[in-house]
Scaffold this motif. Sequence first.
Motif, PDB file in Angstrom:
ATOM      1  N   THR A 228       0.834  -1.210   0.000  1.00  0.00           N
ATOM      2  CA  THR A 228       0.000   0.000   0.000  1.00  0.00           C
ATOM      3  C   THR A 228       0.864   1.254   0.000  1.00  0.00           C
ATOM      4  O   THR A 228       0.616   2.214  -0.758  1.00  0.00           O
ATOM      5  CB  THR A 228      -0.919   0.010   1.229  1.00  0.00           C
ATOM      6  OG1 THR A 228      -1.730  -1.169   1.222  1.00  0.00           O
ATOM      7  CG2 THR A 228      -1.807   1.243   1.226  1.00  0.00           C
ATOM      8  N   LEU A 229       1.891   1.247   0.836  1.00  0.00           N
ATOM      9  CA  LEU A 229       2.768   2.413   0.923  1.00  0.00           C
ATOM     10  C   LEU A 229       3.521   2.634  -0.391  1.00  0.00           C
ATOM     11  O   LEU A 229       3.643   3.782  -0.872  1.00  0.00           O
ATOM     12  CB  LEU A 229       3.746   2.236   2.081  1.00  0.00           C
ATOM     13  CG  LEU A 229       4.586   3.467   2.472  1.00  0.00           C
ATOM     14  CD1 LEU A 229       3.686   4.639   2.795  1.00  0.00           C
ATOM     15  CD2 LEU A 229       5.480   3.144   3.656  1.00  0.00           C
ATOM     16  N   GLU A 230       4.010   1.560  -0.989  1.00  0.00           N
ATOM     17  CA  GLU A 230       4.728   1.704  -2.264  1.00  0.00           C
ATOM     18  C   GLU A 230       3.788   2.147  -3.382  1.00  0.00           C
ATOM     19  O   GLU A 230       4.162   2.963  -4.238  1.00  0.00           O
ATOM     20  CB  GLU A 230       5.398   0.373  -2.629  1.00  0.00           C
ATOM     21  CG  GLU A 230       6.596   0.025  -1.761  1.00  0.00           C
ATOM     22  CD  GLU A 230       7.218  -1.310  -2.132  1.00  0.00           C
ATOM     23  OE1 GLU A 230       8.362  -1.560  -1.738  1.00  0.00           O
ATOM     24  OE2 GLU A 230       6.540  -2.103  -2.846  1.00  0.00           O
ATOM     25  N   THR A 231       2.562   1.649  -3.377  1.00  0.00           N
ATOM     26  CA  THR A 231       1.600   2.025  -4.427  1.00  0.00           C
ATOM     27  C   THR A 231       1.206   3.494  -4.307  1.00  0.00           C
ATOM     28  O   THR A 231       1.115   4.223  -5.312  1.00  0.00           O
ATOM     29  CB  THR A 231       0.348   1.143  -4.337  1.00  0.00           C
ATOM     30  OG1 THR A 231       0.738  -0.222  -4.454  1.00  0.00           O
ATOM     31  CG2 THR A 231      -0.639   1.500  -5.428  1.00  0.00           C
ATOM     32  N   LEU A 232       0.972   3.963  -3.081  1.00  0.00           N
ATOM     33  CA  LEU A 232       0.518   5.351  -2.892  1.00  0.00           C
ATOM     34  C   LEU A 232       1.635   6.363  -3.141  1.00  0.00           C
ATOM     35  O   LEU A 232       1.365   7.475  -3.599  1.00  0.00           O
ATOM     36  CB  LEU A 232      -0.026   5.537  -1.474  1.00  0.00           C
ATOM     37  CG  LEU A 232      -1.332   4.804  -1.155  1.00  0.00           C
ATOM     38  CD1 LEU A 232      -1.679   4.967   0.309  1.00  0.00           C
ATOM     39  CD2 LEU A 232      -2.472   5.349  -2.025  1.00  0.00           C
ATOM     40  N   ALA A 259       7.079   9.900   1.027  1.00  0.00           N
ATOM     41  CA  ALA A 259       7.143   8.568   1.640  1.00  0.00           C
ATOM     42  C   ALA A 259       7.888   8.610   2.974  1.00  0.00           C
ATOM     43  O   ALA A 259       7.485   7.970   3.956  1.00  0.00           O
ATOM     44  CB  ALA A 259       7.827   7.594   0.684  1.00  0.00           C
ATOM     45  N   ARG A 260       8.970   9.394   3.057  1.00  0.00           N
ATOM     46  CA  ARG A 260       9.733   9.471   4.306  1.00  0.00           C
ATOM     47  C   ARG A 260       8.887  10.075   5.433  1.00  0.00           C
ATOM     48  O   ARG A 260       8.832   9.539   6.544  1.00  0.00           O
ATOM     49  CB  ARG A 260      10.987  10.329   4.085  1.00  0.00           C
ATOM     50  CG  ARG A 260      11.908  10.392   5.287  1.00  0.00           C
ATOM     51  CD  ARG A 260      13.042  11.374   5.049  1.00  0.00           C
ATOM     52  NE  ARG A 260      12.544  12.739   4.964  1.00  0.00           N
ATOM     53  CZ  ARG A 260      12.224  13.496   6.012  1.00  0.00           C
ATOM     54  NH1 ARG A 260      12.346  13.005   7.246  1.00  0.00           N
ATOM     55  NH2 ARG A 260      11.794  14.730   5.851  1.00  0.00           N
ATOM     56  N   ILE A 261       8.210  11.197   5.126  1.00  0.00           N
ATOM     57  CA  ILE A 261       7.393  11.852   6.160  1.00  0.00           C
ATOM     58  C   ILE A 261       6.256  10.937   6.598  1.00  0.00           C
ATOM     59  O   ILE A 261       5.953  10.806   7.794  1.00  0.00           O
ATOM     60  CB  ILE A 261       6.859  13.200   5.634  1.00  0.00           C
ATOM     61  CG1 ILE A 261       8.015  14.177   5.409  1.00  0.00           C
ATOM     62  CG2 ILE A 261       5.844  13.806   6.601  1.00  0.00           C
ATOM     63  CD1 ILE A 261       7.618  15.466   4.750  1.00  0.00           C
ATOM     64  N   ALA A 262       5.597  10.278   5.617  1.00  0.00           N
ATOM     65  CA  ALA A 262       4.475   9.403   5.946  1.00  0.00           C
ATOM     66  C   ALA A 262       4.931   8.231   6.812  1.00  0.00           C
ATOM     67  O   ALA A 262       4.269   7.876   7.805  1.00  0.00           O
ATOM     68  CB  ALA A 262       3.827   8.891   4.663  1.00  0.00           C
ATOM     69  N   LEU A 263       6.096   7.635   6.453  1.00  0.00           N
ATOM     70  CA  LEU A 263       6.586   6.499   7.226  1.00  0.00           C
ATOM     71  C   LEU A 263       6.978   6.922   8.639  1.00  0.00           C
ATOM     72  O   LEU A 263       6.706   6.204   9.611  1.00  0.00           O
ATOM     73  CB  LEU A 263       7.776   5.864   6.505  1.00  0.00           C
ATOM     74  CG  LEU A 263       8.316   4.569   7.113  1.00  0.00           C
ATOM     75  CD1 LEU A 263       7.206   3.518   7.228  1.00  0.00           C
ATOM     76  CD2 LEU A 263       9.479   4.024   6.289  1.00  0.00           C
ATOM     77  N   GLU A 264       7.608   8.100   8.774  1.00  0.00           N
ATOM     78  CA  GLU A 264       7.961   8.572  10.127  1.00  0.00           C
ATOM     79  C   GLU A 264       6.712   8.811  10.970  1.00  0.00           C
ATOM     80  O   GLU A 264       6.689   8.509  12.167  1.00  0.00           O
ATOM     81  CB  GLU A 264       8.786   9.857  10.008  1.00  0.00           C
ATOM     82  CG  GLU A 264      10.212   9.624   9.505  1.00  0.00           C
ATOM     83  CD  GLU A 264      10.997  10.911   9.385  1.00  0.00           C
ATOM     84  OE1 GLU A 264      10.380  12.002   9.551  1.00  0.00           O
ATOM     85  OE2 GLU A 264      12.215  10.853   9.127  1.00  0.00           O
ATOM     86  N   LYS A 265       5.655   9.359  10.358  1.00  0.00           N
ATOM     87  CA  LYS A 265       4.402   9.575  11.085  1.00  0.00           C
ATOM     88  C   LYS A 265       3.779   8.232  11.514  1.00  0.00           C
ATOM     89  O   LYS A 265       3.270   8.092  12.632  1.00  0.00           O
ATOM     90  CB  LYS A 265       3.411  10.361  10.218  1.00  0.00           C
ATOM     91  CG  LYS A 265       3.756  11.837  10.049  1.00  0.00           C
ATOM     92  CD  LYS A 265       2.729  12.518   9.167  1.00  0.00           C
ATOM     93  CE  LYS A 265       3.007  13.994   9.042  1.00  0.00           C
ATOM     94  NZ  LYS A 265       2.829  14.731  10.310  1.00  0.00           N
ATOM     95  N   ILE A 277      -2.339   4.243   6.510  1.00  0.00           N
ATOM     96  CA  ILE A 277      -1.250   4.588   5.585  1.00  0.00           C
ATOM     97  C   ILE A 277      -1.734   5.622   4.565  1.00  0.00           C
ATOM     98  O   ILE A 277      -1.059   6.618   4.275  1.00  0.00           O
ATOM     99  CB  ILE A 277      -0.730   3.319   4.875  1.00  0.00           C
ATOM    100  CG1 ILE A 277       0.000   2.421   5.877  1.00  0.00           C
ATOM    101  CG2 ILE A 277       0.183   3.683   3.717  1.00  0.00           C
ATOM    102  CD1 ILE A 277       0.370   1.071   5.328  1.00  0.00           C
ATOM    103  N   GLU A 278      -2.931   5.394   4.027  1.00  0.00           N
ATOM    104  CA  GLU A 278      -3.485   6.338   3.048  1.00  0.00           C
ATOM    105  C   GLU A 278      -3.677   7.722   3.666  1.00  0.00           C
ATOM    106  O   GLU A 278      -3.361   8.752   3.042  1.00  0.00           O
ATOM    107  CB  GLU A 278      -4.826   5.792   2.531  1.00  0.00           C
ATOM    108  CG  GLU A 278      -5.407   6.608   1.396  1.00  0.00           C
ATOM    109  CD  GLU A 278      -6.652   5.966   0.828  1.00  0.00           C
ATOM    110  OE1 GLU A 278      -7.324   6.615   0.009  1.00  0.00           O
ATOM    111  OE2 GLU A 278      -6.956   4.807   1.212  1.00  0.00           O
ATOM    112  N   GLU A 279      -4.156   7.774   4.893  1.00  0.00           N
ATOM    113  CA  GLU A 279      -4.357   9.055   5.571  1.00  0.00           C
ATOM    114  C   GLU A 279      -3.033   9.769   5.795  1.00  0.00           C
ATOM    115  O   GLU A 279      -2.908  10.984   5.552  1.00  0.00           O
ATOM    116  CB  GLU A 279      -5.067   8.802   6.908  1.00  0.00           C
ATOM    117  CG  GLU A 279      -5.349  10.069   7.700  1.00  0.00           C
ATOM    118  CD  GLU A 279      -6.001   9.750   9.041  1.00  0.00           C
ATOM    119  OE1 GLU A 279      -6.099  10.665   9.878  1.00  0.00           O
ATOM    120  OE2 GLU A 279      -6.397   8.571   9.248  1.00  0.00           O
TER     121      GLU A 279
END
Length: 513
Positions: A228-232, A259-265, A277-279
Motif C-alpha cells: 500500500t505504501l509503495e503504491t501510494l 514517503a519518508r514523512i508518511a513512514l515517520e508519522k 497509511i493512506e491518511e
Amino acid sequence: MPPWAVVLIVLAAAGFSFVAGYLIRRRTAERKIGSAEEAAKKLLEEAEKQAQSLKREKLVEAKEEAHRMRRDLEQESRERRAEFQRMERRLLQKEETLDRKTSQIEKKEEEIKARENSISELQEKIEEILKQQLAELERLSELTTEEAKELILSRVREEVKHEMAMMIKDMESQAREESEKKARHIITLAIQKFAADHVSESTVSVVSLPNDEMKGRIIGREGRNIRTLETLTGIDLIIDDTPEAVILSGFDPIRREVARIALEKLVADGRIHPARIEEMVEKARQEVEARIREEGEQATFEAGVHGLHPELVKLLGRLRFRTSYGQNVLKHSVEVAHLAGSMAAELGLDIQLAKRAGLLHDIGKAVDHEIEGPHVTIGGDLAKKYRESREVINAIVAHHGDEEFLTLEAVLVQAADAVSAARPGARRETLEAYIKRLEKLEEIADSFEGVDKAYAIQAGREIRIMVKPEKIDDLASVQMAREIVKKIEEDLEYPGQIKVTVIRETRAVDYAK
C-alpha cells in the motif's frame, strides 16, 4: 271715536313716518355722496399734481441721460479719430520704410548682377586655364585625367586598407586583452560576493526505526502494508538486515520525501494499516506542498526577485528536491541569480533582469520528469505560459547555447551558470569521472565509419562530429546522428540530455600557378 277713524289716524301716522324717514335717508345719502365726490376730486387733483411732478422728473432724467450719451459718443468718436490718425501715420512710415528698402534691394540686385557677371567671366578664364594645364599634364604624364584619377585612388585605397588592417589588428588584440582582464575581474568579484554551501543529495533516504520489530509491522500481513505504501507513494521500500532502519529508494525526490514523512508519522503513531497509511500519505503530501511553497518564496526573497507568478514560485520550490551531481538545483539557481546580478552591476546592466533570469534559468528541471524535452525548452515554455518578459525567456532557452543571445544579461546568466556549476565543491562528480565520460562520448562517435573527428563540448552536453564528405552524404549524416544517439543512450550514463551534431562539409580547393 269710531274705529275707522282710529285706523285712519294710524295709517296717516305710519305714512308720515315713512315719508319723514325717506326724506331723512335721502338727505343723509346726498350728504355722503357730496363728501365722496369732494374726496375723489381732491384725490384726482393730488394724482395729477404727482403725475406732473413725476413727468417733470423723468423728463429731466431723460435729458441728462441723453446729454451723457451724447458726451460719451463724442469722446469715443474723438478717440477713434485719434487712433485712425495714429494708424495712418504708422502706415505712412511703413510705406516710406518699404520704399527705402525696395530701393536698397534694387541697388543690391544690380551689384549682385554685376558681381555675377564678373564671376562668370573669371570662371570662364579659370576653366580655360585648367583645360590648358590638364592638357599640359596629360602631355607630360602621358595619362588621361581618368587614368590619373584611377591611379591615385588605387594607391590611396591600398594605403588606407593596409593602415586600417593594422589598426584593426592592434585594436582587436588590445580589446581582447582588456576584455579578458575585465571578465576575469568581474567573475572573481561576483564569486567573492556570493558563496553558497551545497548539501549532497542521493536517490535514497533512510528512516530510523525504534526497534527491528517495527519492520514486521511495516511489512504487514502478507505484505499488504508495504505494498500500500509503495503504491501510494511510488517509492520502493527496502527492508533488509540493516538494524533499525528502512531505506526508501526512488528517483523522484518529492515522492521520496512524501514517503519518508508518511513512514515517520506511521512509526511515531504505531497504528499501521492500509487506511491509516493512506491518511498519513495524504497528510505528508500536503506538508510537502506547503514546504514547496515556502522554499519557493524563500528563494525569491534570497535572490531579491519579486512579482513572480504563484505557479512559478511553486515550481522553484520543487527544485529544492532536485539535484544535479549532488548540487541542489534550487541553491544553484539562487547562486546563479546572485552571480548574474553582481556581474550586471559591475557592467552597468539591468540587475533585476539578470537576477530574474538567473533564478528561473533551470525552472524546466522542476517538471522534466513529467514533460518530454530538454529542460531549457520546458523552462522557456513555462516562462512564456506565465507571461515572463521576452528577455527572461531568451535567457532561459539560450543558457546552454541552443539559441542566440538577445541581451547581454542572457550572456551573464550563461556565465553565472557555468561558474556556479564548475566552482570547486559545487558538484560531487570527480574530475576522473568527468574526463572518462567525455572520452567515452567521443569514443562512441569515433566508432562509426566515416567519422573524421569528434569533439565533446559544453561540459559534455553536446558532441560535434565531423564526417568525411566523400563517404557520408547528407541523408547518411542524418541517419548517423540518429544511430549515435541510440548508442549513447544504450552505453552511457549521463545527466539531462546530450545534443548530437553531425557536420558534413565539402571544400573545393585549387591552386593558380
